[in-house]
Each structure stands twice: as structure tokens, then as C-alpha cells.
Scaffold this motif. Structure first.
Motif, PDB file in Angstrom:
ATOM      1  N   ALA A   1       0.847  -1.188   0.000  1.00  0.00           N
ATOM      2  CA  ALA A   1       0.000   0.000   0.000  1.00  0.00           C
ATOM      3  C   ALA A   1       0.887   1.245   0.000  1.00  0.00           C
ATOM      4  N   VAL A   2       0.397   2.296  -0.632  1.00  0.00           N
ATOM      5  CA  VAL A   2       1.111   3.563  -0.729  1.00  0.00           C
ATOM      6  C   VAL A   2       0.189   4.669  -0.219  1.00  0.00           C
ATOM      7  N   VAL A   3       0.743   5.600   0.536  1.00  0.00           N
ATOM      8  CA  VAL A   3      -0.024   6.730   1.055  1.00  0.00           C
ATOM      9  C   VAL A   3       0.372   7.979   0.278  1.00  0.00           C
ATOM     10  N   VAL A   4      -0.618   8.631  -0.328  1.00  0.00           N
ATOM     11  CA  VAL A   4      -0.382   9.839  -1.124  1.00  0.00           C
ATOM     12  C   VAL A   4      -1.342  10.931  -0.671  1.00  0.00           C
ATOM     13  N   GLY A   5      -0.986  12.173  -0.946  1.00  0.00           N
ATOM     14  CA  GLY A   5      -1.844  13.279  -0.564  1.00  0.00           C
ATOM     15  C   GLY A   5      -1.911  14.353  -1.632  1.00  0.00           C
ATOM     16  N   GLU A   6      -2.994  15.117  -1.579  1.00  0.00           N
ATOM     17  CA  GLU A   6      -3.176  16.282  -2.444  1.00  0.00           C
ATOM     18  C   GLU A   6      -3.647  17.429  -1.564  1.00  0.00           C
ATOM     19  N   TYR A   7      -3.161  18.622  -1.842  1.00  0.00           N
ATOM     20  CA  TYR A   7      -3.544  19.774  -1.033  1.00  0.00           C
ATOM     21  C   TYR A   7      -3.789  20.993  -1.907  1.00  0.00           C
ATOM     22  N   SER A   8      -4.579  21.917  -1.383  1.00  0.00           N
ATOM     23  CA  SER A   8      -4.825  23.212  -2.015  1.00  0.00           C
ATOM     24  C   SER A   8      -5.058  24.214  -0.891  1.00  0.00           C
ATOM     25  N   GLN A   9      -5.340  25.450  -1.233  1.00  0.00           N
ATOM     26  CA  GLN A   9      -5.575  26.449  -0.201  1.00  0.00           C
ATOM     27  C   GLN A   9      -6.837  26.147   0.610  1.00  0.00           C
ATOM     28  N   TRP A  10      -7.689  25.265   0.120  1.00  0.00           N
ATOM     29  CA  TRP A  10      -8.944  24.922   0.806  1.00  0.00           C
ATOM     30  C   TRP A  10      -8.800  23.758   1.780  1.00  0.00           C
ATOM     31  N   GLY A  11      -7.711  22.997   1.694  1.00  0.00           N
ATOM     32  CA  GLY A  11      -7.524  21.850   2.585  1.00  0.00           C
ATOM     33  C   GLY A  11      -6.744  20.760   1.872  1.00  0.00           C
TER      34      GLY A  11
ATOM     35  N   SER B   1       2.483  15.716   7.122  1.00  0.00           N
ATOM     36  CA  SER B   1       2.519  15.107   8.449  1.00  0.00           C
ATOM     37  C   SER B   1       1.468  14.004   8.576  1.00  0.00           C
ATOM     38  N   THR B   2       0.247  14.281   8.137  1.00  0.00           N
ATOM     39  CA  THR B   2      -0.833  13.296   8.211  1.00  0.00           C
ATOM     40  C   THR B   2      -0.519  12.088   7.341  1.00  0.00           C
ATOM     41  N   ALA B   3      -0.018  12.323   6.125  1.00  0.00           N
ATOM     42  CA  ALA B   3       0.311  11.218   5.223  1.00  0.00           C
ATOM     43  C   ALA B   3       1.395  10.328   5.819  1.00  0.00           C
ATOM     44  N   LYS B   4       2.424  10.927   6.412  1.00  0.00           N
ATOM     45  CA  LYS B   4       3.497  10.139   7.021  1.00  0.00           C
ATOM     46  C   LYS B   4       3.003   9.371   8.242  1.00  0.00           C
ATOM     47  N   ASP B   5       2.136   9.997   9.042  1.00  0.00           N
ATOM     48  CA  ASP B   5       1.560   9.310  10.202  1.00  0.00           C
ATOM     49  C   ASP B   5       0.741   8.094   9.774  1.00  0.00           C
ATOM     50  N   ILE B   6      -0.102   8.281   8.771  1.00  0.00           N
ATOM     51  CA  ILE B   6      -0.940   7.178   8.282  1.00  0.00           C
ATOM     52  C   ILE B   6      -0.066   6.075   7.694  1.00  0.00           C
ATOM     53  N   ALA B   7       0.985   6.444   6.978  1.00  0.00           N
ATOM     54  CA  ALA B   7       1.889   5.437   6.399  1.00  0.00           C
ATOM     55  C   ALA B   7       2.529   4.604   7.505  1.00  0.00           C
ATOM     56  N   ARG B   8       2.964   5.260   8.571  1.00  0.00           N
ATOM     57  CA  ARG B   8       3.544   4.520   9.709  1.00  0.00           C
ATOM     58  C   ARG B   8       2.511   3.593  10.345  1.00  0.00           C
ATOM     59  N   GLU B   9       1.315   4.118  10.593  1.00  0.00           N
ATOM     60  CA  GLU B   9       0.270   3.333  11.236  1.00  0.00           C
ATOM     61  C   GLU B   9      -0.109   2.101  10.422  1.00  0.00           C
ATOM     62  N   ARG B  10      -0.144   2.244   9.115  1.00  0.00           N
ATOM     63  CA  ARG B  10      -0.577   1.154   8.242  1.00  0.00           C
ATOM     64  C   ARG B  10       0.586   0.360   7.670  1.00  0.00           C
ATOM     65  N   GLN B  11       1.796   0.677   8.080  1.00  0.00           N
ATOM     66  CA  GLN B  11       2.998   0.033   7.558  1.00  0.00           C
ATOM     67  C   GLN B  11       3.001   0.052   6.029  1.00  0.00           C
ATOM     68  N   ALA B  12       2.686   1.238   5.518  1.00  0.00           N
ATOM     69  CA  ALA B  12       2.625   1.458   4.071  1.00  0.00           C
ATOM     70  C   ALA B  12       3.779   2.382   3.679  1.00  0.00           C
ATOM     71  N   ARG B  13       3.987   2.510   2.396  1.00  0.00           N
ATOM     72  CA  ARG B  13       5.037   3.382   1.868  1.00  0.00           C
ATOM     73  C   ARG B  13       4.476   4.791   1.687  1.00  0.00           C
ATOM     74  N   TYR B  14       5.244   5.795   2.085  1.00  0.00           N
ATOM     75  CA  TYR B  14       4.867   7.191   1.871  1.00  0.00           C
ATOM     76  C   TYR B  14       5.193   7.553   0.427  1.00  0.00           C
ATOM     77  N   GLY B  15       4.178   8.013  -0.312  1.00  0.00           N
ATOM     78  CA  GLY B  15       4.362   8.311  -1.728  1.00  0.00           C
ATOM     79  C   GLY B  15       4.435   9.782  -2.064  1.00  0.00           C
ATOM     80  N   GLY B  16       4.374  10.657  -1.051  1.00  0.00           N
ATOM     81  CA  GLY B  16       4.480  12.087  -1.300  1.00  0.00           C
ATOM     82  C   GLY B  16       3.141  12.775  -1.454  1.00  0.00           C
ATOM     83  N   VAL B  17       3.201  14.102  -1.563  1.00  0.00           N
ATOM     84  CA  VAL B  17       1.989  14.913  -1.732  1.00  0.00           C
ATOM     85  C   VAL B  17       2.168  15.822  -2.946  1.00  0.00           C
ATOM     86  N   THR B  18       1.052  16.213  -3.536  1.00  0.00           N
ATOM     87  CA  THR B  18       1.079  17.121  -4.683  1.00  0.00           C
ATOM     88  C   THR B  18       0.071  18.245  -4.449  1.00  0.00           C
TER      89      THR B  18
END
Length: 92
Positions: free
Chosen positions: A11-21, A68-85
Motif C-alpha cells: 500500500a502507498v499513502v499519497v496526498g493532495e492539497y490546495s488552499q482549501w484543505g 505530516s498526516t500522510a506520514k503518520d498514516i503510512a507509519r500506522e498502516r505500515q505502508a510506503r509514503y508516496g508524497g503529496v502534490t
């Protein structure tokens, strides 16, 4: 022609962000296993604040929260952190 399939795709943890969240997803292959979303409000992550208001986090802070949230979830789920865009206005 033989097809080789990896029995256990990590499993891979990825994130997306904007000024809205931001939104963080745990994916395996093409499946979304879980998703977490948060707004840009300083006091309540489940809300969005008007841009430029005192309650709104800066884009830089939203990005930090997303990472921070993506890295925390990756640790909790023993998944790979895939970065954010960053999502641009056209993608929203």
C-alpha cells in the motif's frame, strides 16, 4: 504469454492539497483502501475557512499538515509514503 503478478503489492499513502484543505489516501494498485480529508480551518479541520480570513491556515501550513498526516498514516498502516502534490485551481 505468461502473466506474472506480484502477490503482495504494498500500500502507498499519497496526498493532495490546495488552499482549501487536503486529502490523504491509502492506495494499493488501483484500489483506494481509505481516505482522510481536512479543511483549511485553524481550529476545526473538518471545516473550510474563507481565504484570507484569520481562521484560514496558509497554503504552507496546509501542505505541512498534509505531509505530516500522510506520514503518520503510512507509519500506522505500515505502508510506503508516496508524497503529496498541490492541486491547482483548474484541478479543483
Amino acid at each position: 504469454m505468461a502473466s506474472t503478478r506480484n502477490a503482495k503489492v504494498q500500500a502507498v499513502v499519497v496526498g493532495e492539497y490546495s488552499q482549501w484543505g487536503y486529502e490523504v489516501q491509502v492506495v494499493r494498485g488501483s484500489r483506494i483502501l481509505c481516505s482522510y480529508a481536512a479543511g483549511n480551518h485553524k481550529q476545526d479541520s473538518q471545516q473550510r475557512a474563507s481565504l484570507g480570513s484569520p481562521e484560514a491556515c496558509s497554503l504552507r501550513q496546509v501542505r505541512r499538515n498534509c505531509v505530516s498526516t500522510a506520514k503518520d498514516i503510512a507509519r500506522e498502516r505500515q505502508a510506503r509514503y508516496g508524497g503529496v502534490t498541490r492541486q491547482t485551481e483548474e484541478q479543483l
